[in-house]
Each structure stands twice: as structure tokens, then as C-alpha cells.
Design a protein around this motif. Structure first.
Motif, PDB file in Angstrom:
ATOM      1  N   ARG A   1      -8.545   1.844   6.474  1.00 44.40           N
ATOM      2  CA  ARG A   1      -8.899   0.769   5.534  1.00 44.40           C
ATOM      3  C   ARG A   1      -7.873  -0.357   5.606  1.00 44.40           C
ATOM      4  O   ARG A   1      -8.198  -1.508   5.347  1.00 44.40           O
ATOM      5  CB  ARG A   1      -9.003   1.322   4.112  1.00 44.40           C
ATOM      6  CG  ARG A   1     -10.271   2.136   3.855  1.00 44.40           C
ATOM      7  CD  ARG A   1     -10.528   2.300   2.368  1.00 44.40           C
ATOM      8  NE  ARG A   1      -9.489   3.104   1.723  1.00 44.40           N
ATOM      9  CZ  ARG A   1      -9.555   4.427   1.578  1.00 44.40           C
ATOM     10  NH1 ARG A   1     -10.606   5.093   2.060  1.00 44.40           N
ATOM     11  NH2 ARG A   1      -8.598   5.088   0.958  1.00 44.40           N
ATOM     12  N   GLU A   2      -6.647   0.005   5.964  1.00 46.09           N
ATOM     13  CA  GLU A   2      -5.582  -1.000   6.109  1.00 46.09           C
ATOM     14  C   GLU A   2      -5.513  -1.543   7.533  1.00 46.09           C
ATOM     15  O   GLU A   2      -4.574  -2.258   7.886  1.00 46.09           O
ATOM     16  CB  GLU A   2      -4.236  -0.372   5.743  1.00 46.09           C
ATOM     17  CG  GLU A   2      -4.142   0.090   4.292  1.00 46.09           C
ATOM     18  CD  GLU A   2      -2.879   0.896   4.036  1.00 46.09           C
ATOM     19  OE1 GLU A   2      -2.035   0.996   4.960  1.00 46.09           O
ATOM     20  OE2 GLU A   2      -2.737   1.423   2.914  1.00 46.09           O
ATOM     21  N   GLU A   3      -6.528  -1.199   8.352  1.00 45.20           N
ATOM     22  CA  GLU A   3      -6.605  -1.617   9.758  1.00 45.20           C
ATOM     23  C   GLU A   3      -5.389  -1.140  10.538  1.00 45.20           C
ATOM     24  O   GLU A   3      -4.807  -1.866  11.340  1.00 45.20           O
ATOM     25  CB  GLU A   3      -6.778  -3.137   9.857  1.00 45.20           C
ATOM     26  CG  GLU A   3      -8.061  -3.632   9.217  1.00 45.20           C
ATOM     27  CD  GLU A   3      -8.296  -5.117   9.441  1.00 45.20           C
ATOM     28  OE1 GLU A   3      -7.344  -5.807   9.843  1.00 45.20           O
ATOM     29  OE2 GLU A   3      -9.424  -5.555   9.211  1.00 45.20           O
ATOM     30  N   LYS A   4      -5.043   0.139  10.312  1.00 42.48           N
ATOM     31  CA  LYS A   4      -3.949   0.775  11.039  1.00 42.48           C
ATOM     32  C   LYS A   4      -4.431   2.116  11.581  1.00 42.48           C
ATOM     33  O   LYS A   4      -5.453   2.647  11.138  1.00 42.48           O
ATOM     34  CB  LYS A   4      -2.738   0.990  10.126  1.00 42.48           C
ATOM     35  CG  LYS A   4      -2.106  -0.306   9.631  1.00 42.48           C
ATOM     36  CD  LYS A   4      -0.922  -0.012   8.716  1.00 42.48           C
ATOM     37  CE  LYS A   4      -0.289  -1.293   8.208  1.00 42.48           C
ATOM     38  NZ  LYS A   4       0.865  -1.008   7.307  1.00 42.48           N
ATOM     39  N   ILE A   5      -3.682   2.656  12.548  1.00 39.41           N
ATOM     40  CA  ILE A   5      -4.007   3.965  13.097  1.00 39.41           C
ATOM     41  C   ILE A   5      -2.750   4.836  13.111  1.00 39.41           C
ATOM     42  O   ILE A   5      -1.636   4.324  13.259  1.00 39.41           O
ATOM     43  CB  ILE A   5      -4.580   3.872  14.529  1.00 39.41           C
ATOM     44  CG1 ILE A   5      -3.567   3.204  15.467  1.00 39.41           C
ATOM     45  CG2 ILE A   5      -5.901   3.155  14.540  1.00 39.41           C
ATOM     46  CD1 ILE A   5      -3.916   3.338  16.912  1.00 39.41           C
ATOM     47  N   PRO A   6      -2.913   6.158  12.957  1.00 41.77           N
ATOM     48  CA  PRO A   6      -1.758   7.048  13.025  1.00 41.77           C
ATOM     49  C   PRO A   6      -1.342   7.289  14.474  1.00 41.77           C
ATOM     50  O   PRO A   6      -2.175   7.302  15.385  1.00 41.77           O
ATOM     51  CB  PRO A   6      -2.274   8.332  12.374  1.00 41.77           C
ATOM     52  CG  PRO A   6      -3.747   8.305  12.607  1.00 41.77           C
ATOM     53  CD  PRO A   6      -4.148   6.863  12.581  1.00 41.77           C
TER      54      PRO A   6
END
Length: 204
Positions: free
Chosen positions: A24-29
Motif C-alpha cells: 500500500r506504501e508502494e514498497k516491497i520487502p
């Protein structure tokens, strides 16, 4: 090879719920590992990583909350249907060290006349190269090759400083004769009917 600068943040939440929040924050782990250091779990900007990965084996200058690391992608997980990034493993590298990577194989040239097909036995070529000078790929010519011809790993010209990480006798590309399509049951039935039908002369 291309290199990019990306800023990451340390993450301490794990699991599907945490992954959804990151998306949702436009990030990936992602996880960073290598050189005997403890793995570091980080969050990466999705768009920046998508753009960076357009270059195979891209060299990334990663800023993790002020700490600089030089990394390359080692494992990339994507969502099966839409293809967006789900998770990444990043390997810490140092200038001058050798790493094993797979580089793309690009085919050029026209085969000998005939109904022949190019089969990629290997879709990418395993090589050993300096971490900061990984080739973006190799080009293989199939010009004039005919059915039964093959290109082996030893036949591929590698950039300076790069060596094979696969047996030199391994087949990389081979040329196959196109198989004639088997007639369908319906076509066979029509053919048999034509053969069995009496000719006009016989009918008279």
C-alpha cells in the motif's frame, strides 16, 4: 553494466499483513545478505526497483538509513498473474570480487532455408564475472545453421574478465527440424472418404 542509487529502510515487521501494508506504501520487502554479515531486512521502493530490474544483474548502490551497501539482485519473486514484485534477495558485493550470475542470451541471424526452429536449451548463460563489471548479456549468431546444428557454451565469445560457470561442452542452442503437423481425426476421415469414393468411370 548499469548501476543505480536506491534508498531503503530497515523493517521489523514480517508476514502477509506487513507485506500488504508495504505494498500500500508502494514498497516491497527484501533481505540483504553476504560476506558473513547478519541478514538485514529492508523495504525498497517498488517503482525504483521495477525500473532498475530492466537491466539484468543491475548493480545497486543501496543506502540503508545512511549505511552504504553495494548489492546485486540474486532472487526475485513476482506475483504470478500481474507480475508485480513480491520479494527480493540482494547479495552484498565488493569491487574486484568475482560472482556467479546468469546473463541473458540474445540470438541473431537467419537459419539455413527450410522449416527449422531454434531451441534454447539454456535461456541464460551461467558465468563468473567481476561484481562491478557483469555483462548485460551475450549475443549468439545462428546465421546459416541447419537442422541438427548446435551451439555449445565454448562457442560463445565472452567479454574480457568473464568466464563460463557451466561445462564448456553443454549445448546452449540447437536447431531442430520443424515437425509436420499430424492430421486431425476429421481430416483423416475426409481423406479416407475421398479414397473410398468410386470414380465417375467406375460408377458408370
Amino acid at each position: 553494466m548499469a548501476d543505480v542509487n536506491i534508498t531503503a529502510s530497515v523493517r521489523d515487521e514480517f508476514g502477509k499483513g506487513a507485506a500488504r501494508r508495504l505494498r500500500r506504501e508502494e514498497k516491497i520487502p527484501a533481505v540483504i545478505y553476504g560476506h558473513g554479515d547478519e541478514p538485514v531486512h529492508v523495504a525498497l521502493p517498488s517503482y525504483d526497483m521495477m525500473m532498475a530490474l530492466k537491466t539484468p544483474n543491475v548493480l545497486i548502490h543501496l543506502d540503508v538509513e545512511g549505511k552504504k551497501r553495494l548489492v546485486i539482485p540474486k532472487a526475485i519473486q513476482r506475483e504470478a498473474i500481474r507480475g508485480f514484485l513480491v520479494h527480493m534477495d540482494l547479495l552484498v558485493v565488493r569491487r574486484g570480487e568475482k560472482v556467479n550470475v546468469d546473463i541473458p542470451i540474445h540470438v541473431e541471424g537467419e537459419l539455413a532455408p527450410g522449416q527449422n526452429l531454434v531451441e534454447h536449451v539454456l535461456n541464460s548463460l551461467p558465468v563468473e564475472a567481476e561484481a562491478t563489471h557483469i555483462p548485460e548479456g551475450v549475443t549468439v549468431s545462428v546465421e546459416g545453421l541447419d537442422a541438427g546444428d548446435s551451439i555449445h557454451a565454448r562457442d560463445i565469445k565472452l567479454p574480457k574478465g568473464t568466464s563460463l560457470a557451466v561445462d564448456e561442452d553443454d549445448v546452449v542452442i540447437q536447431v531442430l527440424a520443424a515437425q509436420a503437423e499430424e492430421p486431425s481425426a476429421e481430416e483423416e476421415a475426409v481423406g479416407e472418404a475421398v479414397e473410398e469414393a468410386p470414380s465417375e468411370a467406375t460408377a458408370e
